[in-house]
Design a protein around this motif. Structure first.
Motif, PDB file in Angstrom:
ATOM      1  N   ASP A  93     -11.648  -3.705  -1.159  1.00 10.61           N
ATOM      2  CA  ASP A  93     -11.559  -2.462  -0.372  1.00 10.61           C
ATOM      3  C   ASP A  93     -12.867  -1.667  -0.463  1.00 10.61           C
ATOM      4  O   ASP A  93     -13.334  -1.113   0.525  1.00 10.61           O
ATOM      5  CB  ASP A  93     -10.441  -1.545  -0.919  1.00 10.61           C
ATOM      6  CG  ASP A  93      -9.041  -2.101  -0.697  1.00 10.61           C
ATOM      7  OD1 ASP A  93      -8.886  -2.999   0.141  1.00 10.61           O
ATOM      8  OD2 ASP A  93      -8.108  -1.626  -1.383  1.00 10.61           O
ATOM      9  N   ASN A  94     -13.406  -1.618  -1.669  1.00  5.25           N
ATOM     10  CA  ASN A  94     -14.591  -0.786  -1.892  1.00  5.25           C
ATOM     11  C   ASN A  94     -15.880  -1.451  -1.431  1.00  5.25           C
ATOM     12  O   ASN A  94     -16.897  -0.774  -1.303  1.00  5.25           O
ATOM     13  CB  ASN A  94     -14.692  -0.399  -3.371  1.00  5.25           C
ATOM     14  CG  ASN A  94     -13.771   0.753  -3.722  1.00  5.25           C
ATOM     15  OD1 ASN A  94     -13.874   1.836  -3.151  1.00  5.25           O
ATOM     16  ND2 ASN A  94     -12.842   0.521  -4.627  1.00  5.25           N
ATOM     17  N   ARG A  99      -0.415  -4.611   3.399  1.00  2.01           N
ATOM     18  CA  ARG A  99      -1.722  -5.225   3.675  1.00  2.01           C
ATOM     19  C   ARG A  99      -1.500  -6.391   4.637  1.00  2.01           C
ATOM     20  O   ARG A  99      -1.042  -7.460   4.228  1.00  2.01           O
ATOM     21  CB  ARG A  99      -2.365  -5.730   2.375  1.00  2.01           C
ATOM     22  CG  ARG A  99      -2.849  -4.634   1.441  1.00  2.01           C
ATOM     23  CD  ARG A  99      -3.599  -5.235   0.260  1.00  2.01           C
ATOM     24  NE  ARG A  99      -3.978  -4.267  -0.740  1.00  2.01           N
ATOM     25  CZ  ARG A  99      -5.142  -3.583  -0.738  1.00  2.01           C
ATOM     26  NH1 ARG A  99      -6.024  -3.774   0.217  1.00  2.01           N
ATOM     27  NH2 ARG A  99      -5.416  -2.722  -1.705  1.00  2.01           N
ATOM     28  N   LEU A 144     -12.482 -10.637 -14.292  1.00  2.00           N
ATOM     29  CA  LEU A 144     -12.442  -9.270 -13.752  1.00  2.00           C
ATOM     30  C   LEU A 144     -12.737  -8.214 -14.812  1.00  2.00           C
ATOM     31  O   LEU A 144     -12.817  -7.030 -14.492  1.00  2.00           O
ATOM     32  CB  LEU A 144     -11.073  -8.991 -13.125  1.00  2.00           C
ATOM     33  CG  LEU A 144     -10.752  -9.826 -11.885  1.00  2.00           C
ATOM     34  CD1 LEU A 144      -9.294  -9.656 -11.486  1.00  2.00           C
ATOM     35  CD2 LEU A 144     -11.663  -9.441 -10.723  1.00  2.00           C
ATOM     36  N   ASN A 196      -8.774  -4.054  -4.770  1.00  5.56           N
ATOM     37  CA  ASN A 196      -9.487  -2.769  -4.800  1.00  5.56           C
ATOM     38  C   ASN A 196     -10.995  -2.992  -4.727  1.00  5.56           C
ATOM     39  O   ASN A 196     -11.718  -2.234  -4.067  1.00  5.56           O
ATOM     40  CB  ASN A 196      -9.116  -1.999  -6.070  1.00  5.56           C
ATOM     41  CG  ASN A 196      -9.855  -0.666  -6.186  1.00  5.56           C
ATOM     42  OD1 ASN A 196     -10.803  -0.546  -6.955  1.00  5.56           O
ATOM     43  ND2 ASN A 196      -9.456   0.321  -5.413  1.00  5.56           N
ATOM     44  N   ARG A 197     -11.466  -4.066  -5.358  1.00  7.30           N
ATOM     45  CA  ARG A 197     -12.901  -4.361  -5.269  1.00  7.30           C
ATOM     46  C   ARG A 197     -13.278  -4.744  -3.839  1.00  7.30           C
ATOM     47  O   ARG A 197     -14.332  -4.358  -3.335  1.00  7.30           O
ATOM     48  CB  ARG A 197     -13.295  -5.464  -6.255  1.00  7.30           C
ATOM     49  CG  ARG A 197     -13.269  -4.946  -7.693  1.00  7.30           C
ATOM     50  CD  ARG A 197     -13.579  -6.009  -8.705  1.00  7.30           C
ATOM     51  NE  ARG A 197     -13.367  -5.502 -10.048  1.00  7.30           N
ATOM     52  CZ  ARG A 197     -14.304  -4.905 -10.782  1.00  7.30           C
ATOM     53  NH1 ARG A 197     -15.524  -4.777 -10.314  1.00  7.30           N
ATOM     54  NH2 ARG A 197     -14.017  -4.462 -11.981  1.00  7.30           N
ATOM     55  N   LEU A 202       0.860  -1.177   0.000  1.00 10.02           N
ATOM     56  CA  LEU A 202       0.000   0.000   0.000  1.00 10.02           C
ATOM     57  C   LEU A 202       0.895   1.226   0.000  1.00 10.02           C
ATOM     58  O   LEU A 202       2.116   1.120   0.159  1.00 10.02           O
ATOM     59  CB  LEU A 202      -0.900  -0.004   1.232  1.00 10.02           C
ATOM     60  CG  LEU A 202      -1.997  -1.067   1.210  1.00 10.02           C
ATOM     61  CD1 LEU A 202      -2.683  -1.151   2.561  1.00 10.02           C
ATOM     62  CD2 LEU A 202      -3.016  -0.749   0.108  1.00 10.02           C
ATOM     63  N   THR A 231      -4.331  -6.705  -7.968  1.00  8.12           N
ATOM     64  CA  THR A 231      -4.604  -5.293  -7.635  1.00  8.12           C
ATOM     65  C   THR A 231      -6.087  -4.976  -7.770  1.00  8.12           C
ATOM     66  O   THR A 231      -6.689  -4.339  -6.898  1.00  8.12           O
ATOM     67  CB  THR A 231      -3.782  -4.365  -8.566  1.00  8.12           C
ATOM     68  OG1 THR A 231      -2.400  -4.622  -8.369  1.00  8.12           O
ATOM     69  CG2 THR A 231      -4.074  -2.901  -8.293  1.00  8.12           C
ATOM     70  N   VAL A 232      -6.678  -5.432  -8.872  1.00  8.86           N
ATOM     71  CA  VAL A 232      -8.096  -5.145  -9.124  1.00  8.86           C
ATOM     72  C   VAL A 232      -8.974  -5.849  -8.078  1.00  8.86           C
ATOM     73  O   VAL A 232      -9.896  -5.250  -7.519  1.00  8.86           O
ATOM     74  CB  VAL A 232      -8.482  -5.574 -10.554  1.00  8.86           C
ATOM     75  CG1 VAL A 232      -9.994  -5.584 -10.740  1.00  8.86           C
ATOM     76  CG2 VAL A 232      -7.824  -4.648 -11.574  1.00  8.86           C
TER      77      VAL A 232
END
Lengths: 195, 195
Positions: free
Chosen positions: B192-193, B47, B173, B189-190, B42, B185-186
């Motif tokens: 995280d959101n 993480r 993805l 991020n998904r 990060l 990474t994707v």
């Protein structure tokens, strides 16, 4: 065309560095090399509809701008070392006001952020920033210009240039602060899924 | 805990490689090194709620499994070379059936995919694959085990192991085939959101 601009405040502006020490003696050029990977590399091809500007502001001759055009890029591999060699080649040239070609798809010039933004009249800037609005609220488009700090935040002067742009969107890609290269990967995946 | 498993079919299983040639003589260890970066790095931290298994199946002594635990990791930097040095250290050990600690948060053992899946009883496997269902249809969770091929697709034997798992979700993805590190990474991020 999707455009990314990544600013490296301390990244070296000469090509004398060692490929064995990309993260040490280069002012963190390695951060920008990972952005090159994120911007262009697909599993078996290159993103031809992307371009990337690297703004190098370190010693000894700032500013130097490197422009990578997906449409023309050759010899690009995903690893940091070989991309470092391509950037080193570009930095061996004496940058001046006119774009000079280094290798296919890689150009170098003596330009700063304001110079390059002048080429983008009429387009929207997307400024990726932790405290921006949530990305789910924003409709990103494949014609946006994404601006990111590499290792450090943008300076207040750089932020002012962006804020004074006629059409600017300040967004966050999520609740956790990501590295610049990861931001590029996420932004492109969102564009892939929205088109 | 979010788990990633990345399989490197040709990645070297000994630590004799040169850090100056991470993408040439190592069976593409560089691909896995970028996955380490994506899984843990990060902007200003690591993480801690992620772990990563690298399944190395190249010569001369396959299989070797390297386990990186975010909770314990130290000395991890984002560049490929320094991460390569950590993996090289781990591969200098003679892997056997029991996990051996190499450096903080990095363990090595002589295990294959089936061995490590046996540690995940009751959890769901998410198999990231181009022809999987769209990710927007799937509710990813922070307790999933994401399995990816590194440089190459999984073999039919590996796919069979995954398909025989009691709880498996095969997803894509996006419409474009991405590198393994970009997939990580994707996916993160998904997560995280969504949390």
């Amino acid at each position: 065309m999707t455009t990314f601009v990544v600013i490296g405040h301390k990244v070296t502006t000469e090509g004398k560095f060692s490929l064995n020490d990309l993260s040490g003696s280069t002012g963190r050029l390695d951060v920008l090399l990972r952005c090159v990977n994120s911007a262009f590399m697909l599993s078996n091809s290159i993103r031809r509809d992307v371009e990337l500007y690297l703004v190098l502001l370190g010693e000894p001759r700032p500013p130097v701008m490197i422009h990578l055009k997906g449409q023309e890029l050759k010899y690009l591999n995903p690893d940091e070392r070989s991309t470092g060699a391509l950037v080193k080649n570009a930095l061996m040239k004496t940058a001046n006001d006119v774009w000079q070609k280094s290798t296919p798809g890689i150009y170098v010039a003596r330009k700063n952020l304001a110079d390059v933004l002048a080429e983008f009249t009429g387009r929207r800037i997307v400024y990726l920033k932790e405290e921006g609005s949530s990305v789910s609220d924003a409709a990103l488009t494949g014609n946006d210009i994404f601006i990111l700090g590499g290792k450090d935040d943008l300076t207040s002067e750089e932020e002012e240039i962006i804020q004074n742009w006629p059409n600017t969107l300040k967004i966050s890609l999520g609740p956790i602060s990501l590295h610049a290269d990861h931001c590029i990967t996420v932004a492109l995946n969102r564009l892939d899924n929205s088109s």
